[in-house]
Design a protein around this motif. Sequence first.
Motif, mmCIF file in Angstrom:
data_model
loop_
_atom_site.group_PDB
_atom_site.id
_atom_site.type_symbol
_atom_site.label_atom_id
_atom_site.label_comp_id
_atom_site.label_asym_id
_atom_site.label_seq_id
_atom_site.Cartn_x
_atom_site.Cartn_y
_atom_site.Cartn_z
ATOM 1 N N TRP A 106 86.519 0.791 12.172
ATOM 2 C CA TRP A 106 86.388 1.184 10.761
ATOM 3 C C TRP A 106 87.191 2.455 10.479
ATOM 4 C CZ3 TRP A 106 83.574 5.199 8.081
ATOM 5 C CH2 TRP A 106 83.434 4.967 6.696
ATOM 6 N N MET A 107 87.239 3.363 11.442
ATOM 7 C CA MET A 107 88.011 4.599 11.292
ATOM 8 C C MET A 107 88.811 4.825 12.561
ATOM 9 S SD MET A 107 86.630 8.500 10.594
ATOM 10 C CE MET A 107 86.379 8.218 8.843
ATOM 11 N N SER A 108 90.034 5.313 12.408
ATOM 12 C CA SER A 108 90.888 5.510 13.580
ATOM 13 C C SER A 108 90.323 6.595 14.496
ATOM 14 C CB SER A 108 92.305 5.902 13.136
ATOM 15 O OG SER A 108 92.332 7.227 12.641
ATOM 16 N N ALA A 109 90.600 6.452 15.788
ATOM 17 C CA ALA A 109 90.119 7.419 16.776
ATOM 18 C C ALA A 109 90.673 8.807 16.498
ATOM 19 C CB ALA A 109 90.512 6.964 18.179
ATOM 20 N N SER A 110 91.908 8.860 15.988
ATOM 21 C CA SER A 110 92.527 10.162 15.710
ATOM 22 C C SER A 110 91.756 10.929 14.637
ATOM 23 C CB SER A 110 93.978 9.965 15.273
ATOM 24 O OG SER A 110 94.564 11.193 14.892
ATOM 25 N N VAL A 111 91.341 10.232 13.578
ATOM 26 C CA VAL A 111 90.587 10.895 12.501
ATOM 27 C C VAL A 111 89.235 11.370 13.014
ATOM 28 C CG1 VAL A 111 89.504 10.573 10.244
ATOM 29 C CG2 VAL A 111 91.757 9.596 10.693
ATOM 30 N N VAL A 112 88.556 10.524 13.797
ATOM 31 C CA VAL A 112 87.253 10.910 14.358
ATOM 32 C C VAL A 112 87.398 12.146 15.236
ATOM 33 C CG1 VAL A 112 85.359 10.199 15.863
ATOM 34 C CG2 VAL A 112 86.361 8.558 14.267
ATOM 35 N N ALA A 113 88.467 12.188 16.040
ATOM 36 C CA ALA A 113 88.688 13.336 16.923
ATOM 37 C C ALA A 113 88.911 14.608 16.113
ATOM 38 C CB ALA A 113 89.880 13.067 17.833
#
Length: 308
Positions: free
Chosen positions: A137-144
């Motif tokens: 649902w959300m990219s790993a980069s944004v979550v990081a």
Amino acid sequence: AARGAYSGADTHRQGYFQRADTGTLFLDEIGETSLETQSLLLRALETGEIQRVGSTDAKKVDVRVIAATDSDLESAINKGSFRASLFHRLGSFEIKLPALRYRREDFGRLFLHFIQQERRACGEHELTDPGPRGQPWMSASVVAHLAVYDWPGNVRQLRNIVRQLTINSRGSETATLDERIEQLIQRVDRDIDRRNHPPELPGEAAAGPAPKPTGQREPWEIEEEELLAVLSAQRWNLTSTADILGISRPSLYKLINQCNKIRKAADLSREEIQLCFQQTEGNLDAMVDALKVSKRGLQIRMKELGLR
């Protein structure tokens, strides 16, 4: 208030203390309470009695009071905006909850909890694990980036961000980032760049370039959950993980070696790698996600075993 206490008071109305009798009353933002209200609150706590507006009769109540604030009450006392007597009366048992930036291991759980909560409120289905080959649902980069943000507004700010994010993403299979989120990500990038490339001081050029800093955080400050969250979000890329955590690569290696929850590529068996290779049809990125090891480490291990 008692009947007839003021215009429109045609019935007896119970106040908060009376309704909470034999129970618990939660007072949020106690630091913003006026001095007049503080005086009334102190009297109720000291005597265990309340007096309704317009009445001369005191009523006994048995109420446990929990008060919360993010203000510095001791500074407020020095400024005269908060009563020292009330501060000490409320402080019979104190619980200090660190700011979100000091307990990053809680970020992932809170973030997912708020997403699921807001999606239910919007009539959307809850998120499920898309699997190694599915689209998150959300990219790993944004979550990081969100995980390492300082969150000056603490949990309230995180919840508001998630609410806005969820509302903007209604009807979509992936998260829609608005300007507010984009600015937050850019701020994190600037902070990381500033940490890794500090401004040159006068006279530094003549003396030669200063050594690149190894990071602004101590390895012991990083909790196991934060380490795992950032590694996963960065798809086990050790360079970007070290940059986001603000530590050196050697320090990151040491943390990984100390963490029993993280497997090393060197520990992977031939059979495990072969099975994963078949399941992912040889997609190296998917193998990294499934095996939870760095791509470089996986490549080295596969070469050692003569698999590629």
